[in-house]
Design an enzyme around this catalytic site. Structure first.
Site, short mmCIF file in Angstrom:
data_model
loop_
_atom_site.label_atom_id
_atom_site.label_comp_id
_atom_site.label_asym_id
_atom_site.label_seq_id
_atom_site.Cartn_x
_atom_site.Cartn_y
_atom_site.Cartn_z
N TRP A 180 18.93 -2.92 -11.52
CA TRP A 180 19.73 -3.35 -10.36
C TRP A 180 19.60 -4.87 -10.24
CZ3 TRP A 180 17.64 -3.79 -4.86
CH2 TRP A 180 18.67 -4.04 -3.95
N ASP A 261 10.91 2.49 -7.29
CA ASP A 261 12.04 2.21 -6.42
C ASP A 261 12.84 3.51 -6.32
OD1 ASP A 261 14.25 1.40 -5.06
OD2 ASP A 261 14.91 -0.10 -6.52
N LYS A 297 21.64 5.93 0.66
CA LYS A 297 22.55 6.85 -0.04
C LYS A 297 22.33 8.30 0.37
CE LYS A 297 22.58 3.07 -2.36
NZ LYS A 297 23.33 2.20 -3.19
N1 PGU Z 1 17.26 -0.10 -5.42
C1 PGU Z 1 18.26 0.30 -6.19
C2 PGU Z 1 17.96 0.80 -7.56
C3 PGU Z 1 19.59 0.25 -5.71
O1 PGU Z 1 20.57 0.65 -6.50
C4 PGU Z 1 19.84 -0.24 -4.41
C5 PGU Z 1 21.23 -0.34 -3.87
C6 PGU Z 1 18.73 -0.63 -3.64
C7 PGU Z 1 17.45 -0.54 -4.17
C8 PGU Z 1 18.84 -1.18 -2.26
O2 PGU Z 1 19.45 -0.38 -1.36
P1 PGU Z 1 19.31 -0.57 0.21
O3 PGU Z 1 20.71 -0.55 0.71
O4 PGU Z 1 18.63 -1.86 0.47
O5 PGU Z 1 18.51 0.59 0.65
N2 PGU Z 1 22.21 -0.62 -4.78
C9 PGU Z 1 23.61 -0.33 -4.54
C10 PGU Z 1 24.13 -0.89 -3.23
C11 PGU Z 1 24.72 -2.24 -3.24
C12 PGU Z 1 23.68 -3.31 -3.43
O6 PGU Z 1 23.69 -3.89 -4.52
O7 PGU Z 1 22.89 -3.54 -2.50
C13 PGU Z 1 24.42 -0.74 -5.76
O8 PGU Z 1 25.64 -0.62 -5.71
O9 PGU Z 1 23.83 -1.11 -6.78
#
Ligand code: PGU
Length: 451
Positions: A180, A261, A297
């Site tokens: 990510w 994570d 999510k």
């Molecule tokens: N860790 C991972 C692996 C993730 O994919 C995401 C969110 C988070 C942590 C953080 O999510 P929180 O909203 O802070 O609980 N990834 C999504 C959402 C968009 C973003 O980049 O924040 C994504 O689309 O990759």
């Protein structure tokens, strides 16, 4: 004296005072405007600013996709960038259990809006730890786990990173390649030094297991290792349970510190317990680890920013001291976390009926995503799109890592108004039966015209 008590007299005095006041403030406002006009006229507003040197930053690689999507007036546009669940009608979803929990919270007049403690809502923390580590977890029973409510997954990672930078002897964190996009930024700013380990093999579109073992095997002993608990983002490729066991053995033998994570518990398999298995394996061996949990999510609480950081320690005494230091990280960062989202989660987790209903709604979301995988795969097959697209049905979680390159992605955005991250990741949760033919047409055109 008498007539001063007369109501009409008092009223007229008030009116004239008000009129005078308005006159004065209007005059003041006009004077100020004039003054400002004379100060700014003749100057280049920009070069005069103390911030004139500030350069325009690029949009975020993931959230910026939504910004570009919002600007596109096309009626066929499709946002497959951000990982956010959409219904079959393409609409955001508020879970029924969340609505019920909110209803309960609103009607409970005893609820107040006082500050939470620095560590957050105690019941939420307890139930969050139980959700991941299991109801019968010895670590919880022995009070070896400290859990602190944080600002969703991101905030939990950041607090964990800052704690490690302050109190852990090895300041290098290994993150998977790819991962990510926010991970390296979070940990660098927390004060850790970020390195990568091989994770994904583009030739097989699967796990680069030998590379992973080799890279972790040559990491300095004690290094921190970031692991996606399940539904790896962006690849959709997870180790098998046997591979997890090998990773666990290697990490424990080298004293590497796991930092999980967990942003997708329940989204990979549809089962909260199945998705928690890798983390539980690492806790069952009695070793220490960190865990960042997000309810964005799996409860659809994206904007409520609900999450938790847990640190599993060897003893209750250590856990207690660790918690005291976590408070020192949180206090100057955001003082204490918000109350509403955590109250929703606690209401659902504590109530047997709501909890069961949640698991059904969660499974329905996971199943819809899985059905989108099959439909997209079938649609590409039907079009005879060159290439092996079986990875679409093999990968798990919210995303498919398509293998489309930057140019193909740009082509699909320009010609088909399909928005996705430039690494070729698409959010399967943003698709519906109605939009799949459009996406399949776009992929087919991109692959046949841009290869
Ligand atoms: N860790 C991972 C692996 C993730 O994919 C995401 C969110 C988070 C942590 C953080 O999510 P929180 O909203 O802070 O609980 N990834 C999504 C959402 C968009 C973003 O980049 O924040 C994504 O689309 O990759």
């Amino acid at each position: 004296m008498e007539h001063k008590c007369d109501i009409s007299y008092v009223a007229s005095r008030r009116l004239s005072t008000l009129a005078r006041h308005l006159e004065v403030s209007t005059i003041e406002a006009c004077k100020n405007e004039g003054l400002n006009a004379s100060i700014t006229s003749g100057f280049d507003g920009n070069s005069n600013s103390v911030f004139a040197h500030v350069v325009k930053a690029p949009e975020d690689p993931i959230l910026g996709v939504t910004v570009a999507y919002n600007k596109d007036p096309s009626p066929v546009k499709l946002n497959l960038g951000v990982g956010a669940y959409r219904t079959e009608e393409g609409k955001p979803l508020v879970l029924n259990v969340v609505r019920q929990a909110e209803q309960q919270l609103i009607t409970d007049r005893s609820r107040v809006k006082e500050y939470l403690p620095i560590t957050g809502l105690a019941e939420f923390n307890k139930l969050s730890a139980k959700l991941m580590f299991g109801a019968d977890s010895p670590a919880i029973r022995e009070n070896r786990v400290t859990t602190v409510q944080c600002l969703s997954g991101t905030g939990s990672l950041r607090v964990g990173g800052e704690f490690l930078a302050k109190h852990y002897h090895e300041r290098t964190i290994y993150i998977p390649q790819p991962t990510w996009g926010n991970h390296p930024k979070i940990f660098t700013l927390a004060g850790l030094s970020v390195k990568t380990y091989r994770y994904y093999d583009p030739t097989t579109r699967g796990l680069h297991f030998s590379g992973l073992l080799e890279d972790l095997g040559s990491a300095p002993s004690g290094a921190i290792v970031l692991l996606h608990a399940c539904a790896h983002n962006p690849t959709g490729v997870d180790p098998t349970i046997q591979q997890w066991e090998n990773i666990r053995q290697l990490m424990r033998s080298k004293g590497l510190l796991p930092f999980f994570d967990s942003a997708y518990q329940g989204f990979a398999s549809g089962s909260l317990d199945t998705d928690a298995q890798p983390v539980r394996m690492f806790v069952a061996d009695g070793g220490e680890c960190l865990l960042a949990q997000s309810y964005a999510k799996n409860m659809g609480l994206y904007g409520e920013r609900v999450g938790a950081l847990s640190i599993v320690c060897k003893t209750a005494d250590v856990a207690n001291r660790v918690e005291s230091q976590l408070k020192l990280v949180v206090r100057p960062m955001f003082s204490s976390p918000p109350i509403h989202g955590a109250s929703i989660v606690a209401t659902i987790l504590r109530d047997r009926n709501l909890f069961d209903e949640w698991t059904v709604e969660l499974k329905a979301m996971a199943d819809r995503i899985i059905s989108m995988r099959q439909k997209l795969f079938d649609a590409l097959r039907a079009r005879g799109t060159p290439g092996d697209w079986s990875h679409i049905i093999k990968q798990i979680g919210m995303f498919t890592f398509t293998g489309l390159n930057k140019e193909q992605v740009a082509f699909m955005t320009n010609e088909y108004h399909i928005y996705m991250t430039s690494d070729g990741r698409i959010s399967m949760a943003g698709l519906s039966s109605k939009t799949i033919p459009h996406l399949a047409d776009a992929i087919h055109a991109a692959v046949t015209r841009m290869s």
